[in-house]
Scaffold this active site. Structure first.
Site, short mmCIF file in Angstrom:
data_model
loop_
_atom_site.label_atom_id
_atom_site.label_comp_id
_atom_site.label_asym_id
_atom_site.label_seq_id
_atom_site.Cartn_x
_atom_site.Cartn_y
_atom_site.Cartn_z
N GLU A 60 0.80 -1.23 0.00
CA GLU A 60 0.00 0.00 0.00
C GLU A 60 0.84 1.28 0.00
O GLU A 60 0.56 2.19 -0.79
CB GLU A 60 -1.00 -0.01 1.17
N HIS A 129 -10.81 -4.82 9.80
CA HIS A 129 -11.48 -4.65 8.50
C HIS A 129 -12.84 -3.96 8.66
O HIS A 129 -13.73 -4.17 7.85
CB HIS A 129 -11.69 -6.00 7.80
#
Lengths: 331, 333
Positions: A60, A129
């Protein structure tokens, strides 16, 4: 009008913009053939090729940093960040690099990019998440933050984000990808910094963001049956924030609840409440109430997870308390 | 000797002297408390920036480090705007909003110095991505120090650059120290091997030899332009000053003998000057005249910058967002 899902709306927005401007590309993990885990990008690689729908390694900070440099040199990247929780991984590139490029260069460079990611709990996805981290991003000058609350909003805000000359972060609620809403076939854009009055009312203002707009609308229906007419407002973007519309409503109804799925402490709810207190204090009949997610990591167990997010019933109960003059922290 | 080579050699020499002169002047500004903030000197490493940037065109791009004045000069920046920036003045390259650690010069392809160690590796790789995607033939050079090789970002973007054959050259300036710690204490194994692990062709070169650096850079830049990149270069060099200008008492991490040895025996400017005279490219008198002219240019630029205006107060909330003149403009309600 035809109805499409939020996924389809985002997909359409991206496709239309990519057809319009050859410098736009999508970059992220599993964006091409896989079309992301939520299948939002399905079909785009077939039309635009792997040169413009770019699958990356699981890295990322790397692809976020790459996007910053690409944006600084003449392209318009749309960074696909699979889960909003991964914002933590890209913070340096987003906040130290992208957000400050224009300012540190005295206005001579810019980084026009979009980070599209998501927020929201109640998918039983547990603590890494499920977070709603838009307040972290909104804290940093130089970044714009959009929170679509429906398929219509998602399409219009995405198209505006892509054309914006600044770094923009769009948080979609991952519970809403399959929600359908009327979306015109013809092109439209939703300007940033213009709140949407979803429901007019006179007795209390409910300001909701993202999926909390729906929560506020359901609360308004409950309250309406009891004779309380709530006004529901969706700010659409929290940076820039349409303070004028929020203030006007607060002055009209004199009571406000701000509902957001970020953690309650140090979050968006506190920011909006504080601005209303500063600028509409003498118009208010009660303190502005904040309702955010509980200040706990999001638990896995459905029995626990559902407790952490504001519900229509809880918002309605809060409204009753404000209406009855029962102050939460009465001395 | 061909005339073009003569011009190239003299320009490289002049650029190295310009960097040294800029740094000496900036150091004086700091020590005499005329310069705000802090600054990191490049003196000793001039052959790296010049050897590489002389192989680039104006439209090629670089990213720089917090030790970034040398790269800025080498890429073509002017003293006046640079000193104005260091002093926070309106006419600085960044209108005084970047300062020493963020100096950029878009007109010459310098995407900016970066105060996050290793922070620009993504930007450089993204710049190369743009070139490939839009079919431009420019090359991007990413300057970073040995200290930055400990940052994970470098490995993430080198992986992508290698997978996608991006026209980027990673230029590691190994000056032996990662801030206040010897590189040997922070870097395990070989630095070039780290790039080679991704299949990236890596070279190590004497960073004090401007011709060696330039020859290698010319070759790699040409090959990167043809799509044979990325490349990695480890440039062995030395910084004469401490990590930053206030790092005066540094014997706890490196000896004065070591510093003296590099200055006396491996100075890139002295070495190249000797070579130019030996080869008959320039006489001592011509070189002295060149040095004097550069010194005068720097003095004039500093004088100008010291007397230049600060930005107006109204600039404080300008440039926060593109297309929004003042970010904090009051609402009309």
């Amino acid at each position: 009008m035809r109805e499409i899902t939020l996924s389809q709306a985002v997909n359409e927005a991206l496709a239309e913009e990519m057809r319009r401007d050859d410098t736009i590309f999508i970059i992220g993990e599993d964006v091409a053939e896989a079309g992301t885990p939520f299948k939002v990008l399905s079909g785009l690689v077939e039309e635009f090729g792997t040169g413009r729908v770019v699958d990356t390694p699981i890295a990322e900070p790397g692809f976020m940093g790459l996007a910053v440099g690409a944006a600084m040199t003449g392209t318009r990247p749309v960074v696909d960040l699979m889960f909003g929780d991964f914002i933590y991984l890209i913070m340096d590139q987003l906040c130290n690099q992208a957000a400050k490029t224009h300012y540190m260069s005295g206005g001579k460079m810019r980084a026009p990019l979009v980070v599209r990611t998501n927020l929201g709990a109640t998918r039983r996805s547990a603590a890494q998440h499920s977070q709603s981290l838009h307040a972290l991003v909104a804290h940093i000058p130089g970044l714009k933050v959009a929170l679509p609350s429906s398929a219509y909003e998602a399409k219009g805000l995405m198209k505006t984000a892509i054309r914006d000359n600044n770094p923009v972060v769009i948080f979609e609620d991952k519970l809403m990808y399959n929600d359908k809403a009327p979306v015109p076939e013809e092109e439209f854009l939703i300007p940033f910094g213009v709140a949407n009055i979803k429901r007019a009312g006179t007795d209390i203002t409910l300001i909701g963001t993202s999926s909390m707009v729906q929560v506020c609308e359901k609360a308004a229906e409950i309250l309406s049956r009891e004779g309380i007419e709530a006004e529901v407002i969706d700010p659409r973007t929290i940076v820039p924030l349409d303070e004028d519309t929020l203030l006007a409503s607060a002055k009209k109804t004199s009571r406000v609840i701000v509902v957001d799925e970020g953690h309650q402490s140090y979050g968006i709810t506190g920011e909006i409440a504080s601005r209303l207190n500063e600028k509409a204090f003498y118009h208010l009949d009660a303190p502005v109430m904040r309702m955010g997610a509980m200040d706990v990591p999001v638990p896995f167990s459905p029995a626990l997870e559902d407790l952490t997010v504001p519900t229509p019933e809880a918002v309605a109960e809060g409204a009753r308390k404000l209406m009855s003059g029962e102050l939460i922290h009465a001395a | 000797m061909a005339k073009t080579n003569t011009e190239d050699y003299l320009r490289m020499y002049a650029q190295m002297v310009r960097i040294r002169t800029f740094e000496d002047t900036a150091n004086q500004l700091y020590l005499s408390a005329k310069m705000p903030g802090l600054t990191h000197m490049y003196s000793g490493e001039e052959a790296v920036a010049v050897g590489i940037c002389e192989a680039l065109t104006t439209s090629d791009r670089i990213t720089s480090t917090h030790r970034g004045h040398g790269h800025c000069v080498a890429k073509g920046a002017a003293f006046k705007e640079m000193f104005c920036e260091l002093l926070g003045k309106e006419e600085g390259y960044c209108r005084g909003k970047g300062g020493s650690m963020h100096i950029a010069d878009q007109s010459n392809g310098n995407l900016g110095a970066n105060a996050i160690v290793g922070g620009s590796m993504g930007i450089a790789t993204g710049s190369a991505f743009t070139a490939k995607m839009l079919g431009r033939d420019d090359v991007t050079v990413c300057f970073f120090g040995d200290g930055a090789t400990a940052q994970g970002l470098m490995y993430e973007v080198m992986n992508m650059a290698a997978l996608w054959q991006l026209p980027v050259i990673y230029a590691c300036e190994n000056n032996g120290y990662s801030e206040y710690t010897a590189t040997a204490e922070i870097a395990a194994g070989s630095i070039t091997a780290r790039a080679e692990a991704f299949g990236i062709e890596a070279h190590q070169v004497d960073g004090q030899d401007v011709l060696a650096v330039n020859t290698l850079a010319q070759d790699l830049v040409a090959r990167a332009r043809k799509g044979e990149g990325p490349f990695f270069i480890e440039l062995m060099t030395y910084r004469y000053h401490g990590h930053h200008v206030g790092d005066i008492n540094r014997e706890y991490y490196r000896s004065k003998d070591e510093e003296r040895d590099w200055k006396d025996n491996r100075d890139p400017i002295v070495k190249f000057r000797g070579w130019l005279v030996d080869q008959g490219v320039a006489t001592e008198a011509e070189i002295e005249a060149m040095n004097a002219q550069i010194k005068q240019d720097a003095a004039e630029a500093v004088d100008y910058a010291l007397n230049a205006r600060y930005p107006a107060e109204s600039e404080v909330d300008m440039h926060v967002y593109a297309d929004i003149e003042h970010a904090l403009a009051p609402h009309t309600a």
